[in-house]
Scaffold this active site. Structure first.
Site, PDB file in Angstrom:
ATOM      1  N   CYS A   1      60.881  42.947  48.492  1.00 11.15           N
ATOM      2  CA  CYS A   1      60.784  42.397  49.853  1.00 11.15           C
ATOM      3  C   CYS A   1      60.614  40.886  49.741  1.00 11.15           C
ATOM      4  CB  CYS A   1      59.627  43.040  50.611  1.00 11.15           C
ATOM      5  SG  CYS A   1      58.053  42.223  50.378  1.00 11.15           S
TER       6      CYS A   1
ATOM      7  N   ARG B   1      42.812  46.186  40.919  1.00 11.59           N
ATOM      8  CA  ARG B   1      43.293  45.001  40.206  1.00 11.59           C
ATOM      9  C   ARG B   1      42.087  44.297  39.592  1.00 11.59           C
ATOM     10  NH1 ARG B   1      46.309  41.185  44.213  1.00 11.59           N
ATOM     11  NH2 ARG B   1      48.051  42.646  44.023  1.00 11.59           N
TER      12      ARG B   1
ATOM     13  N   CYS C   1      56.596  38.617  45.163  1.00  8.99           N
ATOM     14  CA  CYS C   1      55.536  38.856  44.173  1.00  8.99           C
ATOM     15  C   CYS C   1      55.959  38.584  42.734  1.00  8.99           C
ATOM     16  CB  CYS C   1      55.011  40.267  44.301  1.00  8.99           C
ATOM     17  SG  CYS C   1      54.209  40.535  45.880  1.00  8.99           S
TER      18      CYS C   1
ATOM     19  N   CYS D   1      58.891  43.056  40.662  1.00  8.98           N
ATOM     20  CA  CYS D   1      57.599  43.414  41.232  1.00  8.98           C
ATOM     21  C   CYS D   1      57.470  44.940  41.252  1.00  8.98           C
ATOM     22  CB  CYS D   1      57.472  42.867  42.636  1.00  8.98           C
ATOM     23  SG  CYS D   1      58.566  43.723  43.792  1.00  8.98           S
TER      24      CYS D   1
ATOM     25  N   LYS E   1      44.849  34.685  51.540  1.00  9.66           N
ATOM     26  CA  LYS E   1      44.644  34.621  50.091  1.00  9.66           C
ATOM     27  C   LYS E   1      44.754  33.177  49.621  1.00  9.66           C
ATOM     28  CE  LYS E   1      48.133  37.307  49.368  1.00  9.66           C
ATOM     29  NZ  LYS E   1      49.315  38.058  48.870  1.00  9.66           N
TER      30      LYS E   1
ATOM     31  N   ARG F   1      41.890  34.106  44.465  1.00  7.55           N
ATOM     32  CA  ARG F   1      42.316  35.212  43.601  1.00  7.55           C
ATOM     33  C   ARG F   1      42.106  34.870  42.134  1.00  7.55           C
ATOM     34  NH1 ARG F   1      45.916  38.609  46.193  1.00  7.55           N
ATOM     35  NH2 ARG F   1      45.386  38.813  48.395  1.00  7.55           N
TER      36      ARG F   1
ATOM     37  N   LYS G   1      45.358  30.911  45.920  1.00  9.39           N
ATOM     38  CA  LYS G   1      45.724  31.066  44.518  1.00  9.39           C
ATOM     39  C   LYS G   1      45.690  29.757  43.759  1.00  9.39           C
ATOM     40  CE  LYS G   1      48.536  35.144  45.307  1.00  9.39           C
ATOM     41  NZ  LYS G   1      49.914  35.710  45.299  1.00  9.39           N
TER      42      LYS G   1
ATOM     43  N   CYS H   1      54.079  50.323  46.768  1.00  9.50           N
ATOM     44  CA  CYS H   1      53.905  49.176  47.652  1.00  9.50           C
ATOM     45  C   CYS H   1      54.352  49.496  49.075  1.00  9.50           C
ATOM     46  CB  CYS H   1      54.690  47.972  47.154  1.00  9.50           C
ATOM     47  SG  CYS H   1      54.480  46.582  48.277  1.00  9.50           S
TER      48      CYS H   1
HETATM   49  C1  SRM Z   1      51.234  43.290  41.301  1.00 14.56           C
HETATM   50  C2  SRM Z   1      51.962  42.102  41.918  1.00 14.56           C
HETATM   51  C3  SRM Z   1      53.443  42.073  41.570  1.00 14.56           C
HETATM   52  C4  SRM Z   1      53.731  42.446  40.114  1.00 14.56           C
HETATM   53  O1  SRM Z   1      54.582  43.309  39.927  1.00 14.56           O
HETATM   54  O2  SRM Z   1      53.098  41.850  39.214  1.00 14.56           O
HETATM   55  C5  SRM Z   1      51.845  42.053  43.438  1.00 14.56           C
HETATM   56  C6  SRM Z   1      51.856  43.172  44.182  1.00 14.56           C
HETATM   57  C7  SRM Z   1      51.639  43.191  45.552  1.00 14.56           C
HETATM   58  N1  SRM Z   1      51.546  42.104  46.343  1.00 14.56           N
HETATM   59 FE1  SRM Z   1      51.912  40.253  45.722  1.00 14.56          FE
HETATM   60  N2  SRM Z   1      51.759  40.795  43.919  1.00 14.56           N
HETATM   61  C8  SRM Z   1      51.665  39.952  42.857  1.00 14.56           C
HETATM   62  C9  SRM Z   1      51.871  38.612  42.844  1.00 14.56           C
HETATM   63  C10 SRM Z   1      52.295  37.870  43.952  1.00 14.56           C
HETATM   64  C11 SRM Z   1      52.891  36.571  43.899  1.00 14.56           C
HETATM   65  C12 SRM Z   1      53.208  35.793  42.645  1.00 14.56           C
HETATM   66  C13 SRM Z   1      52.142  34.811  42.284  1.00 14.56           C
HETATM   67  O3  SRM Z   1      51.064  34.799  42.922  1.00 14.56           O
HETATM   68  O4  SRM Z   1      52.388  34.045  41.358  1.00 14.56           O
HETATM   69  C14 SRM Z   1      53.222  36.239  45.202  1.00 14.56           C
HETATM   70  C15 SRM Z   1      53.969  34.981  45.669  1.00 14.56           C
HETATM   71  C16 SRM Z   1      53.133  33.766  45.636  1.00 14.56           C
HETATM   72  C17 SRM Z   1      52.364  33.627  46.928  1.00 14.56           C
HETATM   73  O5  SRM Z   1      51.286  34.211  47.036  1.00 14.56           O
HETATM   74  O6  SRM Z   1      52.889  32.948  47.840  1.00 14.56           O
HETATM   75  C18 SRM Z   1      52.774  37.344  46.022  1.00 14.56           C
HETATM   76  C19 SRM Z   1      52.900  37.413  47.388  1.00 14.56           C
HETATM   77  C20 SRM Z   1      52.460  38.477  48.151  1.00 14.56           C
HETATM   78  C21 SRM Z   1      52.475  38.490  49.598  1.00 14.56           C
HETATM   79  C22 SRM Z   1      52.937  37.333  50.514  1.00 14.56           C
HETATM   80  C23 SRM Z   1      51.812  36.414  50.801  1.00 14.56           C
HETATM   81  C24 SRM Z   1      52.198  35.458  51.880  1.00 14.56           C
HETATM   82  O7  SRM Z   1      51.811  34.296  51.772  1.00 14.56           O
HETATM   83  O8  SRM Z   1      52.852  35.881  52.851  1.00 14.56           O
HETATM   84  C25 SRM Z   1      51.985  39.742  49.987  1.00 14.56           C
HETATM   85  C26 SRM Z   1      51.834  40.284  51.406  1.00 14.56           C
HETATM   86  C27 SRM Z   1      50.608  39.760  52.072  1.00 14.56           C
HETATM   87  O9  SRM Z   1      49.730  39.199  51.394  1.00 14.56           O
HETATM   88  O10 SRM Z   1      50.527  39.925  53.304  1.00 14.56           O
HETATM   89  C28 SRM Z   1      51.676  40.427  48.762  1.00 14.56           C
HETATM   90  C29 SRM Z   1      51.154  41.792  48.594  1.00 14.56           C
HETATM   91  C30 SRM Z   1      51.184  42.520  47.590  1.00 14.56           C
HETATM   92  C31 SRM Z   1      50.775  43.994  47.584  1.00 14.56           C
HETATM   93  C32 SRM Z   1      49.288  44.060  47.379  1.00 14.56           C
HETATM   94  C33 SRM Z   1      51.240  44.801  48.805  1.00 14.56           C
HETATM   95  C34 SRM Z   1      50.179  44.942  49.898  1.00 14.56           C
HETATM   96  O11 SRM Z   1      49.728  43.882  50.412  1.00 14.56           O
HETATM   97  O12 SRM Z   1      49.814  46.076  50.214  1.00 14.56           O
HETATM   98  C35 SRM Z   1      51.535  44.468  46.334  1.00 14.56           C
HETATM   99  C36 SRM Z   1      50.918  45.680  45.624  1.00 14.56           C
HETATM  100  C37 SRM Z   1      52.013  46.535  45.050  1.00 14.56           C
HETATM  101  C38 SRM Z   1      51.503  47.545  44.125  1.00 14.56           C
HETATM  102  O13 SRM Z   1      51.636  48.775  44.446  1.00 14.56           O
HETATM  103  O14 SRM Z   1      50.949  47.203  43.087  1.00 14.56           O
HETATM  104  N3  SRM Z   1      51.978  39.661  47.687  1.00 14.56           N
HETATM  105  N4  SRM Z   1      52.224  38.327  45.230  1.00 14.56           N
HETATM  106  C39 SRM Z   1      51.356  40.733  41.580  1.00 14.56           C
HETATM  107  C40 SRM Z   1      49.872  40.805  41.368  1.00 14.56           C
HETATM  108  C41 SRM Z   1      49.287  39.483  41.101  1.00 14.56           C
HETATM  109  C42 SRM Z   1      47.823  39.534  40.818  1.00 14.56           C
HETATM  110  O15 SRM Z   1      47.490  40.012  39.714  1.00 14.56           O
HETATM  111  O16 SRM Z   1      47.031  39.153  41.669  1.00 14.56           O
HETATM  112  S1  SF4 Z   2      57.364  41.653  46.670  1.00 16.85           S
HETATM  113 FE1  SF4 Z   2      57.166  42.946  48.364  1.00 16.85          FE
HETATM  114  S2  SF4 Z   2      57.787  44.881  47.538  1.00 16.85           S
HETATM  115 FE2  SF4 Z   2      57.339  43.625  45.795  1.00 16.85          FE
HETATM  116  S3  SF4 Z   2      55.266  44.110  45.394  1.00 16.85           S
HETATM  117 FE3  SF4 Z   2      55.279  42.307  46.621  1.00 16.85          FE
HETATM  118  S4  SF4 Z   2      55.005  43.095  48.624  1.00 16.85           S
HETATM  119 FE4  SF4 Z   2      55.595  44.798  47.402  1.00 16.85          FE
END
Ligand code: SRM
Ligand code: SF4
Ligand SMILES: Cc1cc2nc3c(=O)[nH]c(=O)nc-3n(C[C@H](O)[C@H](O)[C@H](O)COP(=O)(O)OP(=O)(O)OC[C@H]3O[C@@H](n4cnc5c(N)ncnc54)[C@H](O)[C@@H]3O)c2cc1C
Ligand SMILES: Cc1cc2nc3c(=O)[nH]c(=O)nc-3n(C[C@H](O)[C@H](O)[C@H](O)COP(=O)(O)O)c2cc1C
Lengths: 560, 554
Positions: free
Chosen positions: B475, B74, B479, B430, B207, B143, B209, B436
């Site tokens: 899930c 990323r 995201c 997502c 993390k 981030r 943000k 993922c």
């Molecule tokens: C690529 C992306 C979704 C998309 O389709 O665009 C994404 C993809 C993933 N997110 Fe996310 N998140 C993405 C935006 C978000 C957002 C939206 C936002 O930030 O506006 C959220 C919700 C906001 C937040 O953070 O509360 C988000 C909340 C999470 C979480 C839950 C965090 C938490 O507080 O519990 C996880 C899981 C974790 O971190 O344990 C996670 C984890 C992940 C992971 C890395 C799975 C992992 O931990 O192994 C996913 C990778 C999937 C893949 O194969 O690419 N992602 N993730 C976004 C990348 C953003 C970036 O460029 O950095």
């Molecule tokens: S929402 Fe859940 S399934 Fe979708 S990319 Fe984030 S961690 Fe993976």
């Protein structure tokens, strides 16, 4: 009936005998019945005093060596001074000085001598010298299921005569059940040398009890292509269940593949031969259909057979190898009778061997194979090898007949010794067996494996098993070479070179070196090893260092 | 300050020798495509995740092959900005080392998937050539800083955008591990001390943000971030930012102590130095008070609720030495990308095509990847990514517009974009399966076909022109910010989704679960009923989300 205490004595006596001695005793008793054995148990050794003989053997899987050793000990019993030597260790310059020169040699490949006898074989075939003093005899080991039965032995027998040697006994050709024939040949030789008709009882004639190969019937338990999608290869892991099967790691499994029914039927229709008509083939009679389907090689005829066909159909066909069907299509038979006569000249289907990749210690009643589906193309058309294609397509639950080809020249050392295994591609097979065996034995010796193939993601055969052995400490070192994952090709020998110092250290510490897989690879690896021995500086003459390893049985190859 | 029982990740971070761990050794291990468990946690700080192709697990296991491991990388792109040359480099790198698909994320950057271990280093080095990196785009650290995407939004856009870079700089880690491991150190320009007063050796508990929004468009979903900055414009000048803290949009199935939370506005700050100082100290407070034993409760939102807003304000002041001013009035009315051609105050042109779920590739529908490459080759524009997984072809002069339009025509991009329904244009999904590891259900691979089945239902009720924000995640991690969608789908199991309703257009209100674990037929049935009710009983201009709330559907 025999009284218990007699029975006890007999049992004790029999237990005290090794396999050959039992065979002999067995035949000896037979002999007493059929009355054709002489039992004058008198020994006058004086005639054999200070006779010197050399017993030279050329072996691939150890049978000839075993016989040669037995021969030597028998000769010694007779007071004959016997020197025993492997043909690859034999000093060719000694040949003219020899008095009695007895050769025990097997046939390999398509009628070739064993690799270890190649030097000797080539030497006697370049004329320009003769051996007037030489008194010789040849014991040829072979297998009647191969077209060129005992060819190498015959060549040696013929050449030594051609060079002026004096044949003291006729060549004895032995099939896979060679014990009795070999025994009788030894007797003849010893009698010729000692000049007496017979001396000690051990020389009495033994009646042959023909046994032949033990054929097993197994059931397919699993048949998995180990290569992942997108691979250029297709390598199947095949698990066969078979109650009473016995083998040791290092052995191979032998199969006589059947010819495709459609090909057989087309041949029959093209030639107009009667499919039901029965023929006598070897010792059994069978129909033309069965003959073509199960007994005779029709898929890829050698030049000599094509030539015979040419005679039959009265055409001049250029020297070539080809399938019978193509031949018939291109040069049709004018009359079914011509084809019938030609049938007699077709050769048997050669057995195909597959290194066994399992150990009975871990999978009792099972044999595992690692079979590469052999691909080749004839004018742009993709074809598959007869046997490997059949094996790879076997469904779970289907049955298969096979035999075990023992190889005493490819065995593990004592548990406390280190081993280095080099087995890219299907060469991994026997080493999977080795590692299972060493693991279950809790062997203290270290294990080092070199594996290689084309691509890491698709062709890493048995990856998860090897990883577990590495984690569990069974594998102390695992080096992999994937040739096509980067610009420059990387092979196992390159990996060996990278770790030259350690590699040499292991050998110095007494490690045994094993190489299995493609012939060409075997050669490249040997070059590399000689090279690194040179560089190590520890040995002034790398060649003789390697030969030293060979004589100690610490450098073993099973290449094909 | 050490806590009673630190989580395993905390121990790994502290023992990692500034995020080095044994990554280097791991790269040299040729018998596996993976790296050690500990290093898996550490490479995140370098912008990568170790993943495996979940579609292939069973089959590979039978073949005695390990899982098909690969890395996802990323990039760090504050405000989502790339030059044309950088875009070209990225496409070339994607083609050579990854699946070839470029994934525009919901945080304005891009991801490449499917890099095999041996390709990771070459990839990072190639990115470095293009002056791009992936430092701290994942892991327990600040981030990628996101910013209102479209320059037409306001004359002060550039000012806000530039500020995103300053925040980005301020919060980067000091360790040189990235340069040593991936760039073989000598590439490193000047070797400063690694001493890191902000992150120390523990980094953040989780993390972190940050987003900058320019009202009235809340495209960045500023309230979904740990720290949100809302630009305050008075008589055409940027006077400062309202500060909002404690946003987070994820929860965990079956863990009631976890919840999505919108950020709380706590005040206003002006003056670059003071704003940066405030941001910095908010991060240090989270560093010192965030939960380091339970990662599911470690985000700032839980720290805020644990300590209380008032305490937090005073603590900020205690650390900065100055009080926050009272928050200024602001208003968000929408949350969207501006598809099509637009001009900004400097008379530069911008074109936004529709990119479904941010996946830039060529498919039977449209040759986006080829088109964008050809457009980039003109080198007459920049690329800006939006937080709705789209790209804006940016900063195009009047004279250059034609040449770019030519290419758009050639590949029928405009035609395609116009043909997209407004529901699809307002949707996001997502990544989810197959990469993922946390996915329970499909998302980006499934949503397109689901939408095709929903569109007729809208048409039937004359709603095809409605802006309805629909988001799907595989899930509850949210995201694609499914918790602030008008229609949210949150995966619970393969083929099963919770249907969430009640989000508003501006992203000021969380949605709530309406029905649990619905399969496709159930989803379509529910929506059909809801749409006809909406069509009949809505007030004029009432959005679907507001309607759902007014009718107490949730
Ligand atoms: C690529 C992306 C979704 C998309 O389709 O665009 C994404 C993809 C993933 N997110 Fe996310 N998140 C993405 C935006 C978000 C957002 C939206 C936002 O930030 O506006 C959220 C919700 C906001 C937040 O953070 O509360 C988000 C909340 C999470 C979480 C839950 C965090 C938490 O507080 O519990 C996880 C899981 C974790 O971190 O344990 C996670 C984890 C992940 C992971 C890395 C799975 C992992 O931990 O192994 C996913 C990778 C999937 C893949 O194969 O690419 N992602 N993730 C976004 C990348 C953003 C970036 O460029 O950095
Ligand atoms: S929402 Fe859940 S399934 Fe979708 S990319 Fe984030 S961690 Fe993976
Ligand atoms: C000791 C030993 C151990 C072995 N261990 C293994 C093992 O563990 N795993 C393994 O996969 N193999 C092993 N082999 C090789 C195996 O025995 C076979 O040689 C191999 O499977 C090919 O046999 P086939 O019947 O499939 O192919 P065949 O039908 O015998 O064909 C072999 C080759 O002959 C040529 N050919 C055949 N028919 C035609 C035609 N009509 N026209 C033109 N050319 C033709 C082609 O070049 C083809 O590649 C071992 C061999 C030996 C000697
Ligand atoms: C690959 C291979 C090829 C063989 N080819 C022949 C052959 O052409 N003619 C023959 O008579 N025996 C052939 N044999 C059978 C061997 O000669 C027979 O097994 C013999 O007992 C081996 O003796 P050794 O262990 O001393 O090498 C072949 C065996 C193998 C493994």
């Amino acid at each position: 009936m025999i009284s218990p205490d007699k029975m006890k004595k007999i049992k004790e006596f029999i237990d005290s005998l090794d396999k050959e001695e039992q065979t002999w005793t067995n035949g000896y008793l037979e002999g007493i019945h059929t009355g054709n054995s002489s039992i004058e148990i008198s020994s006058h050794k004086n005639s054999t005093e200070n006779k010197k003989i050399t017993i030279a053997y050329g072996t691939e899987s150890g049978n000839s060596k075993k016989i040669a050793n037995l021969f030597a000990s028998r000769a010694k019993q007779e007071g004959i001074h016997a020197k025993i030597v492997s043909l690859d260790q034999y000093r060719l310059t000694d040949l003219p000085k020899e008095e009695y020169f007895l050769t025990v040699i097997s046939t390999q490949g398509e009628g070739e001598p064993p690799a270890s006898a190649k030097k000797f074989y080539d030497h006697i075939h370049q004329n320009g010298f003769n051996l007037p003093k030489l008194k010789y005899g040849v014991l040829a080991l072979g297998d009647t299921s191969y077209p060129m039965f005992c060819k190498a032995g015959e060549d040696v027998d013929h050449q030594l005569g051609h060079l002026g040697g004096q044949r003291i006994v006729d060549i004895q050709r032995c099939d896979v059940d060679f014990e009795t024939d070999a025994h009788n040949w030894m007797n003849d030789v010893i009698q010729k040398i000692s000049g007496t008709k017979s001396s000690s009882y051990s020389l009495a004639k033994v009646v042959k009890k023909s046994s032949g190969k033990k054929i097993y019937r197994g059931k397919i338990l699993a048949n998995i292509n180990l290569n992942d999608r997108g691979s250029a290869k297709q390598t199947h892991h095949i698990e066969i269940s078979c109650e009473d099967v016995f083998y040791k790691p290092g052995d191979s499994l032998g199969i006589v593949p059947h010819n495709p029914v459609d090909v057989v039927e087309t041949i029959i229709s093209h030639t107009g031969i009667n499919a039901e008509r029965t023929f006598v083939h070897r010792n059994d009679t069978c129909s033309v259909f069965e003959l073509l389907h199960k007994k005779l090689n029709i898929v890829y005829l050698p030049e000599r057979v094509v030539a015979k066909y040419a005679v039959q159909v009265k055409e001049d066909i250029p020297a070539m190898k080809t399938g019978l069907l193509d031949l018939i299509r291109r040069y049709p038979v004018k009359d079914p009778s011509h084809f019938e006569t030609f049938l007699q000249q077709l050769e048997p289907i050669t057995p195909r061997l597959y290194s066994i990749s399992s150990s009975l210690e871990t999978v009792d009643g099972e044999v595992h194979l690692t079979v590469a589906r052999d691909k080749f193309s004839i004018d742009e058309e993709l074809k598959y090898g007869l046997c490997s294609d059949h094996l790879c397509s076997l469904k779970v639950g289907s049955e298969i007949d096979f035999y075990i080809h023992h190889n005493d020249q490819f065995r593990l050392p004592e548990d406390n010794k280190d081993v280095i295994m080099i087995g890219p591609g299907t060469g991994i097979a026997p080493f999977r067996a080795f590692l299972s065996e060493r693991e279950s034995a809790g062997a203290s010796g270290r294990n080092w494996l070199f594996f290689g193939d084309q691509h890491f993601t698709t062709d890493f055969l048995y990856q998860t098993e090897l990883q577990q052995w590495k984690e569990g400490g069974v594998l102390h070192s695992l080096d992999v070479a994937f040739s096509r994952d980067q610009e420059e090709k990387i092979y196992v020998q390159d990996k060996i070179r990278q770790r030259a110092a350690e590699f040499f250290q292991w050998i110095e510490n007494g490690a045994t070196l094993y190489v299995c897989g493609a012939k060409k690879m075997g050669e490249d690896v040997e070059k590399t090893i000689i090279d690194l021995i040179k560089k190590s500086g520890a040995a002034d003459d790398a060649e003789s260092y390697i030969n030293g390893l060979k004589t100690e049985g610490r450098y073993l190859k099973d290449v094909y | 300050m050490s806590e009673p029982n630190l989580s395993s990740i905390e121990k790994i971070k502290q023992a990692s020798d500034s995020l080095r761990g044994t990554i280097r050794e791991g790269l040299e291990d040729e018998i596996t495509g993976a790296i050690s468990e500990d290093d898996k946690a550490l490479v995140k700080f370098h912008g990568m995740y170790l993943q495996d192709d979940r579609d292939r697990r069973e089959e590979r296991a039978e073949k005695k092959l390990e899982r098909l491991y690969s890395f996802m990388i990323r990039l760090r792109l504050p405000g989502g900005f790339l030059t044309a040359d950088q875009w070209l480099a990225t496409q070339d790198i994607a083609g050579e080392h990854s699946t070839g698909i470029i994934k525009i994320t919901t945080r304005q950057t891009i991801q490449l998937h499917g890099l095999y271990k041996s390709h990771v280093k070459p990839t990072i080095q190639a990115f470095n050539e293009a002056k791009l990196h992936s430092i701290a785009t994942c892991g327990d650290i600040n981030r990628n800083v996101i910013c209102a995407a479209h320059p037409k939004q306001s004359p002060i856009h550039k000012e806000v955008h530039d500020f995103a870079y300053k925040i980005n700089e301020l919060l980067l880690p000091k360790t040189k591990a990235y340069y040593e491991i991936w760039l073989d150190e000598e590439k490193l320009v000047d070797k400063k001390e690694e001493e890191d007063p902000l992150y120390q050796d523990r980094y953040l508990p989780r993390k972190f943000k940050i987003a900058l929004a320019i009202p009235p468009n809340n495209d960045v979903d500023v309230f979904g971030n740990d720290l949100g900055l809302i630009a305050i414009i008075e008589n055409k000048r940027l006077t400062g930012y309202n500060i909002a803290i404690g946003g987070g949009l994820s929860s965990t199935h079956g863990n009631p102590s976890t919840y999505p939370r919108l950020a709380t506005v706590i005040g206003f700050v002006s003056g670059e130095e003071k704003i940066l100082k405030t941001i910095y100290e908010i991060v240090t407070i989270q560093r010192d008070y965030g939960n380091r034993s339970d990662r599911s409760l470690a985000r700032l939102k839980y720290t805020v609720d644990k300590m209380g807003i008032e305490w937090f304000k005073t603590e900020i002041t205690r650390r900065t030495g100055f009080p926050l001013d009272k928050e200024k009035p602001y208003q968000f009315t929408e949350r969207k990308d501006y598809y099509g051609w637009f001009q900004n105050s400097d008379k530069l042109w911008y074109y936004t095509p529709f990119i479904e779920n941010g996946r830039v590739t060529d498919d039977e529908k449209i040759a986006l990847k080829t088109a964008l490459y050809e457009i980039a080759e003109t080198r007459k524009l920049n690329f800006r990514f939006t937080t709705n997984q789209n790209v804006i072809l940016s900063d195009i002069s009047d004279d250059d517009k034609v040449s770019i339009e030519k290419i758009l025509k050639k590949y029928r991009i405009e035609e395609y974009t116009e043909s997209i329904s407004s529901l699809r244009k307002n949707s996001m999904a997502c990544v989810a399966l197959n990469t993922c590891p946390l996915a329970f259900a499909e998302a980006q691979r499934y949503l397109p076909s689901l939408i095709s089945k929903i569109e007729p239902l809208l048409k039937k009720n004359g709603l095809q022109e409605e802006d309805i924000i629909l988001r799907m995640t595989g899930c509850p991690n949210g995201c694609a910010r499914s918790y602030i969608a008008e229609i949210g789908f949150i995966g619970t199991a393969l083929g099963k989704y919770n249907l969430q309703l009640g989000g508003d257009h501006a992203g000021m209100r969380l949605n709530k679960v309406y029905k649990e674990s619905l399969d496709e037929p159930a989803i379509l049935l529910e929506l059909e009923i809801l749409f006809s009710k909406f069509a009949k009983e809505r007030k004029t201009k009432e959005s679907f989300g507001d309607f759902a709330v007014r009718k107490n559907l949730v």
